[in-house]
Design a protein around this motif. Structure first.
Motif, PDB file in Angstrom:
ATOM      1  N   ASN A   1      -4.926  -0.480  -6.030  1.00  0.00           N
ATOM      2  CA  ASN A   1      -4.990  -0.101  -4.618  1.00  0.00           C
ATOM      3  C   ASN A   1      -6.337  -0.481  -4.002  1.00  0.00           C
ATOM      4  O   ASN A   1      -6.413  -0.960  -2.860  1.00  0.00           O
ATOM      5  CB  ASN A   1      -4.749   1.398  -4.487  1.00  0.00           C
ATOM      6  N   LEU A  38       2.161   1.777  -3.541  1.00  0.00           N
ATOM      7  CA  LEU A  38       1.067   2.225  -4.404  1.00  0.00           C
ATOM      8  C   LEU A  38       0.733   3.693  -4.173  1.00  0.00           C
ATOM      9  O   LEU A  38       0.504   4.441  -5.130  1.00  0.00           O
ATOM     10  CB  LEU A  38      -0.170   1.358  -4.158  1.00  0.00           C
ATOM     11  N   LEU A  71       0.818  -1.209   0.000  1.00  0.00           N
ATOM     12  CA  LEU A  71       0.000   0.000   0.000  1.00  0.00           C
ATOM     13  C   LEU A  71       0.853   1.260   0.000  1.00  0.00           C
ATOM     14  O   LEU A  71       0.490   2.262  -0.624  1.00  0.00           O
ATOM     15  CB  LEU A  71      -0.928   0.000   1.229  1.00  0.00           C
TER      16      LEU A  71
END
Length: 204
Positions: free
Chosen positions: A167, A57, A54
């Motif tokens: 995501n 991203l 995460l």
């Protein structure tokens, strides 16, 4: 010999003086320094989040959104300008929101606001950015004036839309895993509690 009225007046003045001196005393207990110290004490550089899926991203999303915003800002003339204005708003908003979330997670500031479901906030931001980038890129592709800046903005818009889509998928997967963990934890807690109660009730 002082009368009772004078004595009451002196007592009142003494209590007022004590209240004023106590209020102006620099040693009064307050929660502000404790709260500020706790906030700053919790600040730490979370390198694990930077290297997580995460985190990577979000860095890519922020960089691509900034590039897309710069591309659309270099458009000098447009008629109609609806596509340019919409893409400008979407790219700028996504860059700011994603950048703030990235900063919150990197500095562990979100741990001080436990009332907010940050996993839901992250999922909502990724899903909304995916939809808004798709709409803005399609509108700009339909209403562009064949300039290099607009074409580049459309390309970056579709690319960052795909990244936000990935995501969103990662957030949904982590959401499902998070829903399963409390069940396992509660079952483990109940098992530990039951075993302890059996040991305590067992006769010596």
């Amino acid at each position: 010999m002082r009368s009772s009225g004078e004595a009451e007046g002196l007592d009142g003045e003494a209590s007022n003086t004590a209240m004023v001196s106590g209020a102006s005393s620099p040693y009064q207990p307050t929660t502000e320094p404790v709260l500020s110290r706790s906030v700053f004490r919790s600040l730490s550089w979370n390198t694990h989040y930077l290297t997580s899926q995460l985190g990577i991203l979000k860095i890519v999303e922020a960089v691509l959104s900034l590039i897309a915003f710069i591309c659309i800002e270099t458009v000098m003339m447009c008629s109609p300008c609806a596509g340019v204005y919409l893409f400008e708003f979407v790219s700028c908003s996504s860059f700011v929101v994603t950048g703030l979330l990235l900063l919150l997670f990197i500095l562990n500031l979100h741990s001080n606001l436990t009332q907010i479901n940050w996993r839901l906030v992250d999922l909502t931001n990724a899903a909304c950015s995916t939809i808004f980038y798709f709409i803005a890129s399609v509108v700009l592709a339909a209403l562009n004036h064949k300039s290099g800046a607009e074409i580049a903005a459309v390309i970056f818009g579709f690319v960052v839309m795909l990244v936000y889509g990935v995501n969103t998928g990662v957030c949904v997967r982590q959401w499902r895993l998070g829903d399963q963990r409390p069940v396992q934890t509660s079952e483990y807690t109940r098992a530990r509690t039951a075993s302890r109660s059996e040991v305590e009730t067992r006769p010596e």
